[in-house]
Design a protein around this motif. Sequence first.
Motif, PDB file in Angstrom:
ATOM      1  N   SER A   1       0.853  -1.196   0.000  1.00  0.00           N
ATOM      2  CA  SER A   1       0.000   0.000   0.000  1.00  0.00           C
ATOM      3  C   SER A   1       0.883   1.239   0.000  1.00  0.00           C
ATOM      4  O   SER A   1       1.829   1.330   0.767  1.00  0.00           O
ATOM      5  CB  SER A   1      -0.878   0.048   1.249  1.00  0.00           C
ATOM      6  OG  SER A   1      -1.591  -1.149   1.350  1.00  0.00           O
ATOM      7  N   SER A   2       0.522   2.187  -0.867  1.00  0.00           N
ATOM      8  CA  SER A   2       1.269   3.445  -0.894  1.00  0.00           C
ATOM      9  C   SER A   2       0.872   4.261   0.331  1.00  0.00           C
ATOM     10  O   SER A   2      -0.192   4.069   0.884  1.00  0.00           O
ATOM     11  CB  SER A   2       0.921   4.234  -2.144  1.00  0.00           C
ATOM     12  OG  SER A   2       1.192   3.460  -3.273  1.00  0.00           O
TER      13      SER A   2
ATOM     14  N   PRO B   1      11.218  -0.249  -0.383  1.00  0.00           N
ATOM     15  CA  PRO B   1      11.453   1.173  -0.118  1.00  0.00           C
ATOM     16  C   PRO B   1      10.179   1.956   0.235  1.00  0.00           C
ATOM     17  O   PRO B   1      10.263   3.001   0.869  1.00  0.00           O
ATOM     18  CB  PRO B   1      12.067   1.695  -1.421  1.00  0.00           C
ATOM     19  CG  PRO B   1      11.754   0.698  -2.449  1.00  0.00           C
ATOM     20  CD  PRO B   1      11.576  -0.613  -1.760  1.00  0.00           C
ATOM     21  N   LEU B   2       9.014   1.413  -0.148  1.00  0.00           N
ATOM     22  CA  LEU B   2       7.765   2.112   0.181  1.00  0.00           C
ATOM     23  C   LEU B   2       7.641   2.344   1.684  1.00  0.00           C
ATOM     24  O   LEU B   2       7.055   3.334   2.136  1.00  0.00           O
ATOM     25  CB  LEU B   2       6.565   1.286  -0.271  1.00  0.00           C
ATOM     26  CG  LEU B   2       5.949   1.589  -1.630  1.00  0.00           C
ATOM     27  CD1 LEU B   2       4.669   0.808  -1.803  1.00  0.00           C
ATOM     28  CD2 LEU B   2       5.689   3.074  -1.793  1.00  0.00           C
ATOM     29  N   LEU B   3       8.195   1.410   2.475  1.00  0.00           N
ATOM     30  CA  LEU B   3       8.094   1.503   3.938  1.00  0.00           C
ATOM     31  C   LEU B   3       8.731   2.798   4.460  1.00  0.00           C
ATOM     32  O   LEU B   3       8.225   3.410   5.385  1.00  0.00           O
ATOM     33  CB  LEU B   3       8.773   0.295   4.590  1.00  0.00           C
ATOM     34  CG  LEU B   3       8.052  -1.041   4.381  1.00  0.00           C
ATOM     35  CD1 LEU B   3       8.901  -2.187   4.878  1.00  0.00           C
ATOM     36  CD2 LEU B   3       6.699  -1.035   5.077  1.00  0.00           C
TER      37      LEU B   3
ATOM     38  N   GLY C   1       6.387   5.811   4.293  1.00  0.00           N
ATOM     39  CA  GLY C   1       5.109   5.763   4.996  1.00  0.00           C
ATOM     40  C   GLY C   1       4.116   4.762   4.431  1.00  0.00           C
ATOM     41  O   GLY C   1       2.958   4.739   4.827  1.00  0.00           O
ATOM     42  N   GLY C   2       4.525   3.937   3.501  1.00  0.00           N
ATOM     43  CA  GLY C   2       3.641   2.908   2.959  1.00  0.00           C
ATOM     44  C   GLY C   2       3.648   1.667   3.839  1.00  0.00           C
ATOM     45  O   GLY C   2       4.365   1.601   4.844  1.00  0.00           O
ATOM     46  N   THR C   3       2.833   0.674   3.483  1.00  0.00           N
ATOM     47  CA  THR C   3       2.815  -0.569   4.261  1.00  0.00           C
ATOM     48  C   THR C   3       2.976  -1.769   3.330  1.00  0.00           C
ATOM     49  O   THR C   3       2.662  -1.696   2.146  1.00  0.00           O
ATOM     50  CB  THR C   3       1.506  -0.752   5.034  1.00  0.00           C
ATOM     51  OG1 THR C   3       0.432  -0.748   4.092  1.00  0.00           O
ATOM     52  CG2 THR C   3       1.273   0.327   6.053  1.00  0.00           C
TER      53      THR C   3
END
Lengths: 409, 143
Positions: free
Chosen positions: B34-35, B123-125, B128-130
């Motif tokens: 998830s973005s 890298p999304l993490l 602020g992504g999950t």
Amino acid sequence: MLNHLVENLFRHQAGHLIATLTRFLGDLDLAEECVQEAMIRALELWPYRGIPEKPEAWLFTTARHSAIDRLRRAKKIIAVGESLDSLQDALQSPSAEPDLLSDDLLRLLFTCCHPALPEEGRVALTLKTVSGFGVQEIARAFLTSTTTIQQRLVRAKRKIRELSLPYELPTGAELSERRQSVLVVLYLMFNEGYTATDSSRLLQEELCREAIRVAGLLCSLFPEDPDVLGLLGLFHFQAARFSARTDAQGALLRLAAQDRSRFHQEDIQQGIHYTAAGMERQFYNRYVLQAAIAGCHTTASNEEGTDWSQILSLYTLLQELEPSPIVSLNRAVALGRVEGPAAAIELLLSKALQEALHGYYLLPATLASLYNEQGKSQQAIEYYQQALISTNNQIERQFLQHQLSLLTT
Amino acid sequence: MSQVCRSLVGLFVIVVATKETPEEKMSKYLLLLSSPKTIDVEGPAFFQEVLSKHLAWSSALRQGGHLLDVDKLRFDGRYSLQTKSEGIVVDGPYTETKEGIGGYYKIKVSSLDEAIALAKACPLLSYGGTVQVIEIDSMDNDV
């Protein structure tokens, strides 16, 4: 699937896309929004689907769709129907490739650098639209807040609308007048990158590289213009020294202390090429003369091998052409090298120069170094202390403090 | 006849191969990405940075032989279906649009730890992504 992103693809494409869309839409804000949306789409899709075979074309098509959607939603489709059709045609024609796009970029550049816009706004707007810099990046580069940069952008855009400035290249006499304004913007952009060393060095270097890139673009339009050639020569000579200007700890190094083996050879070659081409057309030209001076410094094999009498005569010519206290200060340094520190000190203590450069740290710093050369350490200390009061730049302060510590211990 | 022979030979070869190099027991996982709700969009260089990191991560998955499938899901066009007395009722689209799952990576790993380690590198993490890690059930799991 391609997994390698072309370096600076987004930054460079942003300018091209905004420029071309602006030509068809006549609305810079709308063009920027559409390009932003295309890039968000890329960010959503490419991590899963990979980079499309022709990423530039993909971004272009996506931005165009976004424009059409937005106009349809705003029910403006009829009013601009023709330009959307021609946009579609232009995109599908083979001539929609780089050359045409660079023309668009030049049109946008000339509008962003329009003399009717406030000077600070011109630089910010050029960086934002032509060069694809983010507001935060511009703020960091200019050591100011994002709010300030936003305001400058808003004001500049408002002015474009109020005056209905067209996104077109001027013609005839206006072209050369407007070219001057573009050169000034590039000069400021480069200088900002070159001198404001206390923000991220990578960003500073990118700013300089961008000024060189846009100047190269301008050179494609004016291949014979001595101003443009001189400016490119100057930029390349200065850029050649970029990585040698600071030591491993990031402290500023004087030219004499710089490791010349770290100078970038390709930049030096380019510097020689453009400066020579500029000289051939017009030697007595402020940019060509500055390039020649920078060339004398950068191509000398070492500090001792520097041709100071040549530099002095170039500064004398520059001073005649464009009298300025900064030029006088630099000329005095060269004079000190040729005739000894006493001659330079006399020049720097003149009332006119003292008044014109009041509060400028390099005046006392230069005097201090000249007195030091004469062995008059008391005067040197006083002037270094005076210089420290006049600058807030961390790297410059570090340098001055270091000089002071050498004298007081 | 020759056709049959060939496939029998093929089968035989496969059986021998698996016997000689018994493959480590692999599990399959789904990574649901998830973005972040609001990504601080900061100019083209930012887009380039996020994309480069993400592409480096996904090529590492591919090169490590983990990647089985990957795709992007649409944010619109999502409906949840529920059965009520009259039959199937369409209840949607999901309200979570932009916060919802953007896409999935189906991977093959030797353990849950490995799946989590790979997911952690996404890298999304850091923006602020999950990432959700879900094991795919298998008929062979109990064997």
